[in-house]
Design a protein around this motif. Structure first.
Motif, short mmCIF file in Angstrom:
data_model
loop_
_atom_site.label_atom_id
_atom_site.label_comp_id
_atom_site.label_asym_id
_atom_site.label_seq_id
_atom_site.Cartn_x
_atom_site.Cartn_y
_atom_site.Cartn_z
N CYS A 84 0.74 -0.85 0.00
CA CYS A 84 0.01 -0.39 -0.27
C CYS A 84 1.31 1.09 -0.19
N ARG A 109 1.06 5.42 -0.42
CA ARG A 109 0.74 7.05 -0.59
C ARG A 109 1.55 7.34 -1.47
N ARG A 151 -3.52 7.45 -3.44
CA ARG A 151 -3.43 6.04 -2.55
C ARG A 151 -3.05 4.51 -3.68
N GLN A 210 -7.02 4.03 -5.75
CA GLN A 210 -7.80 3.97 -4.33
C GLN A 210 -9.09 4.86 -4.63
N ASP A 247 2.43 2.42 3.03
CA ASP A 247 1.79 2.99 3.86
C ASP A 247 1.56 1.77 4.42
N ASP A 278 0.03 1.07 7.40
CA ASP A 278 -0.55 0.98 8.51
C ASP A 278 -1.96 0.20 7.88
N VAL A 279 -2.13 0.91 6.31
CA VAL A 279 -3.58 0.89 5.92
C VAL A 279 -3.22 -1.20 4.95
N CYS A 291 -5.39 -2.91 0.22
CA CYS A 291 -5.43 -1.81 1.43
C CYS A 291 -6.84 -1.47 1.86
N LEU A 292 -6.58 -1.34 2.59
CA LEU A 292 -8.25 -0.78 4.05
C LEU A 292 -7.79 1.08 3.89
N TRP A 293 -8.58 1.58 2.63
CA TRP A 293 -7.93 3.02 2.80
C TRP A 293 -9.39 3.43 3.57
N PRO A 294 -9.09 4.99 4.15
CA PRO A 294 -9.95 5.92 4.78
C PRO A 294 -10.44 6.23 3.81
N PRO A 295 -11.53 6.75 3.92
CA PRO A 295 -12.30 7.35 2.83
C PRO A 295 -11.68 8.84 2.62
#
Length: 146
Positions: A31, A33, A42, A60, A130, A132-133, A141-145
């Motif tokens: 992942c 960014r 991302r 993303q 990145d 952390d995601v 990858c679990l991206w925040p919005p």
């Protein structure tokens, strides 16, 4: 004879039901960014577990991954004493050549450094890890919005 067939069939069904599930090897996923550009970008970079020369990027907010083909791998620096060497790896989008962008990164062992997206107009976007995601279990990858 018919009873023996039924027993064999029952045994076969039992063995199939009791067998552990077979799972495909997950892709090697990173992942990343962007840095130094707005808006933040991302992407998920994945090496296919079935081949060292096939990869993809998934941005993303985009629905489908972009397939990549390996262009070349160059050893930049050999480490004395048996440590991992530093390599530069270049990929090209597996789409029409006049539309294709490139991705270049350097790595030492598992550590990817200096990941760049080079658009067809020459624009370079740099990315950093990145981690952390990353959902390593799911290989995504679990991206925040945004």
């Amino acid at each position: 004879m018919e009873t023996q067939r039924k027993r064999c069939l029952v045994l076969l069904l039992f063995l199939i039901a009791a067998a552990p599930p077979v799972r495909a090897d997950p892709d090697n996923v990173r992942c990343l960014r962007s840095i130094g550009v707005e808006p933040l970008q991302r992407l998920q970079f994945g090496l296919r577990s079935s081949s060292d020369s096939i990869a993809y990027v998934l941005y993303q907010g985009r629905g489908a991954p972009i397939p990549l083909k390996l262009l070349k791998v160059t050893e930049i620096r050999r480490v004395e004493g048996g440590g991992p060497s530093e390599f530069e790896t270049q990929w090209i989008e597996a789409i029409a050549p006049e539309l294709a962008g490139r991705y270049v990164y350097t790595n030492v062992g598992e550590l990817i450094d200096d990941f760049q997206s080079i658009r067809r107009d020459g624009t370079i976007v740099r990315f950093v890890d990145d981690a952390d995601v990353l959902d390593a279990g799911a290989g995504t990858c679990l991206w925040p919005p945004p």
